[in-house]
Design a protein around this motif. Structure first.
Motif, PDB file in Angstrom:
ATOM      1  N   PRO A  11      26.453  39.250  43.850  1.00  0.00           N
ATOM      2  CA  PRO A  11      25.527  38.208  44.293  1.00  0.00           C
ATOM      3  C   PRO A  11      24.067  38.655  44.197  1.00  0.00           C
ATOM      4  N   GLU A  12      23.839  39.941  44.082  1.00  0.00           N
ATOM      5  CA  GLU A  12      22.478  40.473  44.023  1.00  0.00           C
ATOM      6  C   GLU A  12      21.907  40.426  42.608  1.00  0.00           C
ATOM      7  N   CYS A  13      22.665  40.939  41.627  1.00  0.00           N
ATOM      8  CA  CYS A  13      22.126  41.056  40.268  1.00  0.00           C
ATOM      9  C   CYS A  13      22.842  40.182  39.244  1.00  0.00           C
ATOM     10  N   GLY A  14      23.982  39.588  39.621  1.00  0.00           N
ATOM     11  CA  GLY A  14      24.707  38.715  38.712  1.00  0.00           C
ATOM     12  C   GLY A  14      25.647  39.420  37.750  1.00  0.00           C
ATOM     13  N   HIS A  15      25.738  40.751  37.856  1.00  0.00           N
ATOM     14  CA  HIS A  15      26.643  41.504  36.986  1.00  0.00           C
ATOM     15  C   HIS A  15      28.082  41.069  37.251  1.00  0.00           C
ATOM     16  N   PHE A  29      35.156  47.079  50.487  1.00  0.00           N
ATOM     17  CA  PHE A  29      33.867  47.480  49.955  1.00  0.00           C
ATOM     18  C   PHE A  29      34.003  47.768  48.470  1.00  0.00           C
ATOM     19  N   LEU A  30      32.970  47.448  47.705  1.00  0.00           N
ATOM     20  CA  LEU A  30      32.946  47.781  46.283  1.00  0.00           C
ATOM     21  C   LEU A  30      31.483  47.919  45.874  1.00  0.00           C
ATOM     22  N   GLU A  31      31.159  49.029  45.244  1.00  0.00           N
ATOM     23  CA  GLU A  31      29.786  49.242  44.781  1.00  0.00           C
ATOM     24  C   GLU A  31      29.612  48.579  43.418  1.00  0.00           C
ATOM     25  N   CYS A  32      28.572  47.772  43.291  1.00  0.00           N
ATOM     26  CA  CYS A  32      28.273  47.128  42.014  1.00  0.00           C
ATOM     27  C   CYS A  32      27.919  48.217  41.002  1.00  0.00           C
ATOM     28  N   PRO A  33      28.598  48.241  39.851  1.00  0.00           N
ATOM     29  CA  PRO A  33      28.318  49.270  38.857  1.00  0.00           C
ATOM     30  C   PRO A  33      26.932  49.129  38.220  1.00  0.00           C
ATOM     31  N   ASN A  34      26.299  47.970  38.388  1.00  0.00           N
ATOM     32  CA  ASN A  34      24.998  47.736  37.769  1.00  0.00           C
ATOM     33  C   ASN A  34      23.831  48.057  38.708  1.00  0.00           C
ATOM     34  N   CYS A  35      23.799  47.427  39.888  1.00  0.00           N
ATOM     35  CA  CYS A  35      22.655  47.615  40.799  1.00  0.00           C
ATOM     36  C   CYS A  35      22.973  48.523  41.987  1.00  0.00           C
ATOM     37  N   LYS A  42      32.383  38.176  52.598  1.00  0.00           N
ATOM     38  CA  LYS A  42      31.624  37.181  53.352  1.00  0.00           C
ATOM     39  C   LYS A  42      32.379  36.891  54.648  1.00  0.00           C
ATOM     40  N   SER A  43      31.680  36.387  55.633  1.00  0.00           N
ATOM     41  CA  SER A  43      32.298  36.032  56.906  1.00  0.00           C
ATOM     42  C   SER A  43      33.447  35.064  56.673  1.00  0.00           C
ATOM     43  N   GLY A  44      34.611  35.394  57.216  1.00  0.00           N
ATOM     44  CA  GLY A  44      35.790  34.559  57.084  1.00  0.00           C
ATOM     45  C   GLY A  44      36.697  34.931  55.925  1.00  0.00           C
ATOM     46  N   ASP A  45      36.212  35.788  55.007  1.00  0.00           N
ATOM     47  CA  ASP A  45      37.040  36.251  53.894  1.00  0.00           C
ATOM     48  C   ASP A  45      37.614  37.614  54.223  1.00  0.00           C
ATOM     49  N   CYS A  46      38.784  37.915  53.645  1.00  0.00           N
ATOM     50  CA  CYS A  46      39.446  39.174  53.984  1.00  0.00           C
ATOM     51  C   CYS A  46      39.036  40.334  53.083  1.00  0.00           C
ATOM     52  N   CYS A  47      38.476  40.047  51.896  1.00  0.00           N
ATOM     53  CA  CYS A  47      38.125  41.145  50.997  1.00  0.00           C
ATOM     54  C   CYS A  47      37.080  40.695  49.987  1.00  0.00           C
ATOM     55  N   VAL A  48      36.557  41.637  49.207  1.00  0.00           N
ATOM     56  CA  VAL A  48      35.527  41.313  48.219  1.00  0.00           C
ATOM     57  C   VAL A  48      36.049  40.399  47.116  1.00  0.00           C
ATOM     58  N   CYS A  50      38.205  37.930  47.481  1.00  0.00           N
ATOM     59  CA  CYS A  50      38.196  36.562  48.011  1.00  0.00           C
ATOM     60  C   CYS A  50      36.773  36.006  48.093  1.00  0.00           C
ATOM     61  N   SER A  51      35.790  36.890  48.263  1.00  0.00           N
ATOM     62  CA  SER A  51      34.399  36.454  48.372  1.00  0.00           C
ATOM     63  C   SER A  51      33.702  36.297  47.031  1.00  0.00           C
ATOM     64  N   TYR A  52      33.906  37.216  46.109  1.00  0.00           N
ATOM     65  CA  TYR A  52      33.102  37.263  44.881  1.00  0.00           C
ATOM     66  C   TYR A  52      33.913  37.210  43.600  1.00  0.00           C
ATOM     67  N   GLY A  53      35.224  37.123  43.704  1.00  0.00           N
ATOM     68  CA  GLY A  53      36.075  37.163  42.515  1.00  0.00           C
ATOM     69  C   GLY A  53      36.468  35.794  41.997  1.00  0.00           C
ATOM     70  N   THR A  54      36.973  35.800  40.777  1.00  0.00           N
ATOM     71  CA  THR A  54      37.470  34.573  40.167  1.00  0.00           C
ATOM     72  C   THR A  54      38.888  34.252  40.631  1.00  0.00           C
ATOM     73  N   VAL A  55      39.558  35.267  41.209  1.00  0.00           N
ATOM     74  CA  VAL A  55      40.924  35.113  41.702  1.00  0.00           C
ATOM     75  C   VAL A  55      40.994  35.732  43.093  1.00  0.00           C
ATOM     76  N   ALA A  56      41.626  35.038  44.027  1.00  0.00           N
ATOM     77  CA  ALA A  56      41.802  35.589  45.374  1.00  0.00           C
ATOM     78  C   ALA A  56      42.752  36.780  45.333  1.00  0.00           C
ATOM     79  N   CYS A  57      42.718  37.596  46.377  1.00  0.00           N
ATOM     80  CA  CYS A  57      43.575  38.784  46.446  1.00  0.00           C
ATOM     81  C   CYS A  57      45.059  38.394  46.455  1.00  0.00           C
ATOM     82  N   PRO A  58      45.943  39.324  46.070  1.00  0.00           N
ATOM     83  CA  PRO A  58      47.382  39.014  45.995  1.00  0.00           C
ATOM     84  C   PRO A  58      47.994  38.405  47.261  1.00  0.00           C
TER      85      PRO A  58
END
Length: 68
Positions: A11-15, A29-35, A42-48, A50-58
């Motif tokens: 969400p910061e750099c768009g990578h 937690f996941l460190e962005c490889p770019n920035c 995000k609040s209410g989500d269980c993992c990164v 679910c918040s920032y991915g194209t597919v929710a967690c398993p």
């Protein structure tokens, strides 16, 4: 069928990059490889994925509310 790859977009750099999702644990937690900011769910989500991915967690794909 559970999808195990998701494209996370920072969400910061768009990578965007494809990551393999863990099946036995949440990815809180996941460190962005770019920035290098640390992504957190995000609040209410269980993992990164679910918040920032194209597919929710398993567990969410299988109908659970959250990772166990």
């Amino acid at each position: 069928m559970v999808v195990l790859e998701s494209v996370l977009t920072c969400p910061e750099c768009g990578h965007a990059e494809t990551f393999q999702m863990p099946t036995e644990t949440c990815q809180w937690f996941l460190e962005c490889p770019n920035c290098h900011i640390v992504l957190r769910p995000k609040s209410g989500d269980c993992c990164v994925f679910c918040s920032y991915g194209t597919v929710a967690c398993p567990p969410v794909q299988q109908g659970d509310n959250c990772c166990a």
